[in-house]
Motif scaffolding. Structure first.
Motif, PDB file in Angstrom:
ATOM      1  N   PHE A  82       0.835  -1.205   0.000  1.00 47.56           N
ATOM      2  CA  PHE A  82       0.000   0.000   0.000  1.00 47.56           C
ATOM      3  C   PHE A  82       0.871   1.257   0.000  1.00 47.56           C
ATOM      4  CE2 PHE A  82      -1.455   3.335   2.915  1.00 47.56           C
ATOM      5  CZ  PHE A  82      -2.453   3.899   2.128  1.00 47.56           C
ATOM      6  N   LEU A  83       1.882   1.291   0.884  1.00 49.37           N
ATOM      7  CA  LEU A  83       2.749   2.469   0.961  1.00 49.37           C
ATOM      8  C   LEU A  83       3.499   2.688  -0.357  1.00 49.37           C
ATOM      9  CD1 LEU A  83       4.140   2.149   4.590  1.00 49.37           C
ATOM     10  CD2 LEU A  83       2.385   3.732   3.745  1.00 49.37           C
ATOM     11  N   GLN A  84       3.949   1.615  -0.985  1.00 48.78           N
ATOM     12  CA  GLN A  84       4.622   1.744  -2.280  1.00 48.78           C
ATOM     13  C   GLN A  84       3.670   2.300  -3.336  1.00 48.78           C
ATOM     14  OE1 GLN A  84       6.718  -1.827  -3.445  1.00 48.78           O
ATOM     15  NE2 GLN A  84       7.627  -2.047  -1.413  1.00 48.78           N
ATOM     16  N   ALA A  85       2.410   1.904  -3.266  1.00 45.48           N
ATOM     17  CA  ALA A  85       1.420   2.351  -4.248  1.00 45.48           C
ATOM     18  C   ALA A  85       1.096   3.839  -4.114  1.00 45.48           C
ATOM     19  CB  ALA A  85       0.141   1.530  -4.118  1.00 45.48           C
ATOM     20  N   VAL A  86       1.200   4.393  -2.910  1.00 47.58           N
ATOM     21  CA  VAL A  86       0.865   5.810  -2.716  1.00 47.58           C
ATOM     22  C   VAL A  86       2.093   6.706  -2.649  1.00 47.58           C
ATOM     23  CG1 VAL A  86      -1.318   5.259  -1.572  1.00 47.58           C
ATOM     24  CG2 VAL A  86       0.707   5.715  -0.188  1.00 47.58           C
ATOM     25  N   ASP A  87       3.278   6.119  -2.717  1.00 45.42           N
ATOM     26  CA  ASP A  87       4.521   6.867  -2.533  1.00 45.42           C
ATOM     27  C   ASP A  87       4.690   8.033  -3.503  1.00 45.42           C
ATOM     28  OD1 ASP A  87       7.041   7.336  -1.251  1.00 45.42           O
ATOM     29  OD2 ASP A  87       8.012   6.389  -2.971  1.00 45.42           O
ATOM     30  N   GLU A  93      -2.916  13.713  -1.184  1.00 42.84           N
ATOM     31  CA  GLU A  93      -3.456  12.388  -1.510  1.00 42.84           C
ATOM     32  C   GLU A  93      -2.852  11.321  -0.613  1.00 42.84           C
ATOM     33  OE1 GLU A  93      -3.499  11.211  -5.638  1.00 42.84           O
ATOM     34  OE2 GLU A  93      -3.978  13.260  -6.259  1.00 42.84           O
ATOM     35  N   GLN A  94      -1.573  11.443  -0.292  1.00 41.99           N
ATOM     36  CA  GLN A  94      -0.950  10.485   0.630  1.00 41.99           C
ATOM     37  C   GLN A  94      -1.625  10.545   1.997  1.00 41.99           C
ATOM     38  OE1 GLN A  94       3.191  11.675   0.541  1.00 41.99           O
ATOM     39  NE2 GLN A  94       3.707  10.034  -0.911  1.00 41.99           N
ATOM     40  N   LEU A  95      -1.860  11.750   2.485  1.00 43.32           N
ATOM     41  CA  LEU A  95      -2.511  11.916   3.785  1.00 43.32           C
ATOM     42  C   LEU A  95      -3.897  11.272   3.787  1.00 43.32           C
ATOM     43  CD1 LEU A  95      -1.500  15.611   4.476  1.00 43.32           C
ATOM     44  CD2 LEU A  95      -0.774  13.622   5.800  1.00 43.32           C
ATOM     45  N   LEU A 144       3.391   7.637   7.476  1.00 39.62           N
ATOM     46  CA  LEU A 144       3.847   8.896   6.869  1.00 39.62           C
ATOM     47  C   LEU A 144       5.361   9.046   6.974  1.00 39.62           C
ATOM     48  CD1 LEU A 144       0.942  11.254   7.959  1.00 39.62           C
ATOM     49  CD2 LEU A 144       1.337  10.241   5.702  1.00 39.62           C
ATOM     50  N   ARG A 145       5.943   8.587   8.079  1.00 45.53           N
ATOM     51  CA  ARG A 145       7.413   8.607   8.192  1.00 45.53           C
ATOM     52  C   ARG A 145       8.024   7.744   7.093  1.00 45.53           C
ATOM     53  NH1 ARG A 145      10.726  11.233   9.232  1.00 45.53           N
ATOM     54  NH2 ARG A 145      12.088   9.991  10.535  1.00 45.53           N
ATOM     55  N   ARG A 146       7.451   6.563   6.846  1.00 48.53           N
ATOM     56  CA  ARG A 146       7.962   5.686   5.796  1.00 48.53           C
ATOM     57  C   ARG A 146       7.776   6.307   4.414  1.00 48.53           C
ATOM     58  NH1 ARG A 146       6.126  -0.269   6.201  1.00 48.53           N
ATOM     59  NH2 ARG A 146       7.554  -0.363   4.432  1.00 48.53           N
ATOM     60  N   LEU A 147       6.782   7.178   4.269  1.00 48.69           N
ATOM     61  CA  LEU A 147       6.570   7.879   2.996  1.00 48.69           C
ATOM     62  C   LEU A 147       7.460   9.110   2.861  1.00 48.69           C
ATOM     63  CD1 LEU A 147       2.693   7.579   2.681  1.00 48.69           C
ATOM     64  CD2 LEU A 147       4.418   6.494   1.202  1.00 48.69           C
ATOM     65  N   LEU A 189      -8.505  18.588   6.506  1.00 45.09           N
ATOM     66  CA  LEU A 189      -7.406  19.446   6.058  1.00 45.09           C
ATOM     67  C   LEU A 189      -7.803  20.845   6.485  1.00 45.09           C
ATOM     68  CD1 LEU A 189      -6.544  18.143   2.495  1.00 45.09           C
ATOM     69  CD2 LEU A 189      -5.072  18.124   4.489  1.00 45.09           C
ATOM     70  N   GLN A 190      -6.972  21.491   7.290  1.00 48.28           N
ATOM     71  CA  GLN A 190      -7.328  22.818   7.797  1.00 48.28           C
ATOM     72  C   GLN A 190      -6.478  23.884   7.151  1.00 48.28           C
ATOM     73  OE1 GLN A 190      -6.602  22.011  11.949  1.00 48.28           O
ATOM     74  NE2 GLN A 190      -8.677  21.286  12.234  1.00 48.28           N
TER      75      GLN A 190
END
Length: 190
Positions: A82-87, A93-95, A144-147, A189-190
């Motif tokens: 999953f993380l690779q797919a959104v990297d 979009e990642q968030l 998110l750290r991994r991204l 998202l603010q």
């Protein structure tokens, strides 16, 4: 009513405040911080002990997962895919993707799940056994750290409503576009 925020991310070298200080209006070592509340960073406090224990288990579990898919660890490979797919996606979009990925996990109180009042789960433990609010925040933080998100842009925020004596945890990410608060089953998202 007063709230005290704990800064319990990878910024553990900050000022120290004892647990007895947390109910005071201005705990020792507190600085103005996120959302205008007080941020307390430090070592030796109960929340930080939970954080450090979780990180040790996380490192061990990730090392085991790197050796191959063993029973009970295959969901870590799915998380990695999953993380690779959104990297390569844009930050917003990642968030959203990370938030949605973990919000699909069932909410279970620590007392029902682990038989204790408070347990900070690793992503492996969370994906395997579900979890409560801080487990969502931790899994999202580590994703998110991994991204590639910087630790100083992320906060696992533990909030104590001192009137009702109810705790809650959320992940807060600061980006060039603003502040993003991620809770189980919601995001803004603010």
């Amino acid at each position: 009513f007063r709230r005290v925020l704990f800064r319990s991310v990878l910024l553990l070298a900050g000022a120290s405040a004892g647990a007895a200080d947390l109910g005071r209006a201005n705990p020792a070592g507190a600085v103005p911080g996120l959302f205008g509340y007080l941020e307390v960073g430090g070592q030796g406090d109960v929340p930080f002990d939970q954080w450090r224990r979780m990180l040790r288990r996380y490192d061990e579990q990730m090392a085991d997962a790197a050796r191959g898919c063993v029973p009970g660890h295959c969901h870590l490979k799915a998380w990695d895919a999953f993380l690779q797919a959104v990297d390569a996606r844009p930050v917003a979009e990642q968030l959203r993707a990370v938030n949605a990925y973990f919000n699909g996990v069932e909410y279970v109180e620590d007392s029902d799940n682990y038989g204790v009042a408070d347990f900070w789960a690793t992503p492996h433990e969370f994906l395997h056994q579900q979890g409560d609010c801080e487990d969502y925040a931790i899994a999202k933080f580590l994703s998110l750290r991994r991204l590639g998100f910087a630790a100083h842009d992320l906060r696992v925020v533990v909030v104590l409503d001192t009137v009702r004596q109810v705790g809650h945890a959320v992940l807060v990410a600061t980006t060039a576009s603003g502040t993003y608060r991620s809770e189980e089953h919601t995001s803004e998202l603010q």
